[in-house]
Design a protein around this motif. Structure first.
Motif, PDB file in Angstrom:
ATOM      1  N   TYR A   1     -27.371 -20.938 -31.428  1.00 22.15           N
ATOM      2  CA  TYR A   1     -26.357 -20.296 -30.606  1.00 22.15           C
ATOM      3  C   TYR A   1     -27.064 -19.469 -29.535  1.00 22.15           C
ATOM      4  CZ  TYR A   1     -22.980 -21.438 -34.260  1.00 22.15           C
ATOM      5  OH  TYR A   1     -22.185 -22.096 -35.154  1.00 22.15           O
ATOM      6  N   LYS A   2     -27.087 -19.983 -28.335  1.00 18.35           N
ATOM      7  CA  LYS A   2     -27.755 -19.276 -27.251  1.00 18.35           C
ATOM      8  C   LYS A   2     -27.056 -17.942 -27.002  1.00 18.35           C
ATOM      9  CE  LYS A   2     -29.092 -19.673 -22.395  1.00 18.35           C
ATOM     10  NZ  LYS A   2     -29.040 -20.521 -21.175  1.00 18.35           N
ATOM     11  N   PRO A   3     -27.794 -16.831 -27.010  1.00 19.99           N
ATOM     12  CA  PRO A   3     -27.174 -15.521 -26.752  1.00 19.99           C
ATOM     13  C   PRO A   3     -26.533 -15.480 -25.374  1.00 19.99           C
ATOM     14  CG  PRO A   3     -29.381 -15.274 -27.675  1.00 19.99           C
ATOM     15  CD  PRO A   3     -29.230 -16.721 -27.323  1.00 19.99           C
ATOM     16  N   GLU A   4     -25.269 -15.072 -25.330  1.00 22.11           N
ATOM     17  CA  GLU A   4     -24.526 -15.021 -24.082  1.00 22.11           C
ATOM     18  C   GLU A   4     -24.169 -13.581 -23.744  1.00 22.11           C
ATOM     19  OE1 GLU A   4     -21.150 -17.525 -24.416  1.00 22.11           O
ATOM     20  OE2 GLU A   4     -22.315 -19.355 -24.816  1.00 22.11           O
ATOM     21  N   PRO A   5     -24.021 -13.262 -22.464  1.00 24.22           N
ATOM     22  CA  PRO A   5     -23.655 -11.902 -22.056  1.00 24.22           C
ATOM     23  C   PRO A   5     -22.194 -11.627 -22.344  1.00 24.22           C
ATOM     24  CG  PRO A   5     -23.779 -13.328 -20.147  1.00 24.22           C
ATOM     25  CD  PRO A   5     -24.268 -14.153 -21.317  1.00 24.22           C
ATOM     26  N   PRO A   6     -21.786 -10.358 -22.321  1.00 21.54           N
ATOM     27  CA  PRO A   6     -20.370 -10.019 -22.523  1.00 21.54           C
ATOM     28  C   PRO A   6     -19.510 -10.620 -21.419  1.00 21.54           C
ATOM     29  CG  PRO A   6     -21.767  -8.067 -22.676  1.00 21.54           C
ATOM     30  CD  PRO A   6     -22.623  -9.162 -22.143  1.00 21.54           C
ATOM     31  N   ALA A   7     -18.256 -10.882 -21.770  1.00 20.56           N
ATOM     32  CA  ALA A   7     -17.327 -11.405 -20.777  1.00 20.56           C
ATOM     33  C   ALA A   7     -17.038 -10.347 -19.724  1.00 20.56           C
ATOM     34  CB  ALA A   7     -16.035 -11.839 -21.460  1.00 20.56           C
ATOM     35  N   THR A   8     -16.715 -10.786 -18.531  1.00 19.94           N
ATOM     36  CA  THR A   8     -16.381  -9.865 -17.451  1.00 19.94           C
ATOM     37  C   THR A   8     -15.190  -9.004 -17.839  1.00 19.94           C
ATOM     38  OG1 THR A   8     -17.146 -11.490 -15.849  1.00 19.94           O
ATOM     39  CG2 THR A   8     -15.762  -9.705 -15.013  1.00 19.94           C
ATOM     40  N   GLY A   9     -15.306  -7.702 -17.542  1.00 20.16           N
ATOM     41  CA  GLY A   9     -14.198  -6.795 -17.810  1.00 20.16           C
ATOM     42  C   GLY A   9     -14.343  -6.004 -19.088  1.00 20.16           C
ATOM     43  N   GLU A  10     -15.491  -6.146 -19.769  1.00 17.24           N
ATOM     44  CA  GLU A  10     -15.674  -5.367 -20.995  1.00 17.24           C
ATOM     45  C   GLU A  10     -16.190  -3.965 -20.717  1.00 17.24           C
ATOM     46  OE1 GLU A  10     -16.413  -8.764 -24.395  1.00 17.24           O
ATOM     47  OE2 GLU A  10     -18.064  -7.474 -23.766  1.00 17.24           O
ATOM     48  N   GLY A  11     -16.427  -3.654 -19.473  1.00 20.16           N
ATOM     49  CA  GLY A  11     -16.822  -2.300 -19.160  1.00 20.16           C
ATOM     50  C   GLY A  11     -18.313  -2.132 -19.145  1.00 20.16           C
TER      51      GLY A  11
END
Length: 297
Positions: free
Chosen positions: A276-286
């Protein structure tokens, strides 16, 4: 839930149907998140918990004069648990690949560590490689199972996750040091500093139920290492394996082992990160800050 199994998706759908219409007070909402967090953690531990339960049961009730050696029984029970996990679609075949890799990595370390006397198993049974009963590999697989399931159940996202080739290099150095420190200088404290340097800025985002939370990833490493240390105490009490200072009577596993488990966590995370490639937080999470504050869903 991202990449969830059919069973997990069904459970998640049932939880949402039951809880979505019950907004309640802020206290009730927080309590709901806490309960769901505990249930998801318990579900993530299902393989390890089942294996640990078998180990305890063998310690308490397995007959001394049984035709099948304890270690062989544990191995067959571990195989059955793994088969049931796949048969009931509690794990995916994709995850099984990384769990098998945990088997190989863990068994190789077991063969070396038992040979140099770091710990020992009872010399019984046929399902073994040298002094290492085959069920030992499943204990490492239990860690792998937990890691991949947590990744899915909590929809983990990472801010400032380090380059994967750097993490792979650090994990490789840690693995080599588990062997080499018996012959040359022990570099575990240097490796610990490297881990802090590489992962120090990384923050993990995770969803419990309606909310997303965040914490420094190093804190999560420490918490999981502490949990494994507790499980190791149960395992040695059950005499599944023993350290040299426990041969004449059980005593708690040294707290120094926490460092070893913390470093082993890095190897575990790197193995899972290739599935599971580490992904960044979704836009809008602050904006991300290194604390445990709640962020918007």
């Amino acid at each position: 839930m991202r990449n969830s199994t059919p069973v997990e998706q069904s459970i998640d759908n049932l939880a949402h149907r039951y809880l979505d219409g019950r907004r309640g007070s802020r206290l009730q909402s927080g309590l709901t998140e806490f309960v769901v967090f505990g249930l998801k953690q318990a579900w993530a531990c299902v393989f390890g918990a089942a294996l640990l339960a078998v180990i305890i049961a063998v310690r308490l009730w397995y007959p001394d004069n049984a035709a099948l050696a304890r270690n062989d029984f544990l191995t067959l029970a571990a195989v059955l648990i793994q088969v049931l996990m796949i048969s009931f679609r509690l794990e995916t075949l994709r995850e099984l690949r990384v769990i098998l890799l945990f088997h190989v990595v863990g068994t190789a370390m077991e063969l070396f560590k038992t040979d140099v006397g770091s710990w020992a198993y009872e010399a019984e049974g046929f399902l073994r490689i040298g002094a290492v009963p085959l069920f030992s590999g499943f204990m490492y697989a239990a860690v792998g199972s937990y890691m991949v399931r947590v990744f899915r159940l909590f929809d983990l996202r990472f801010d400032r996750y380090p380059c994967r080739w750097i993490t792979a290099f650090v994990a490789g150095a840690i693995y080599v040091n588990f062997f080499s420190h018996h012959y040359i200088v022990d570099l575990r404290w240097v490796l610990l500093a490297a881990v802090v340097l590489v992962y120090g800025r990384c923050v993990m985002h995770f969803r419990v139920f309606r909310r997303r939370f965040r914490m420094p990833i190093l804190v999560s490493f420490l918490l999981v290492a502490l949990f494994i240390w507790f499980a190791e105490n149960i395992g040695t009490w059950s005499r599944a394996w023993l350290y040299p200072n426990q041969l004449n009577g059980w005593q708690a596993v040294s707290i120094d082992k926490l460092l070893a488990w913390f470093l082993l966590m890095i190897i575990s995370v790197v193995l899972v990160a290739w599935v599971y490639k580490p992904e960044p937080p979704a836009t809008g999470e602050g904006a991300v800050v290194p604390n445990f504050r709640r962020v918007a869903p």
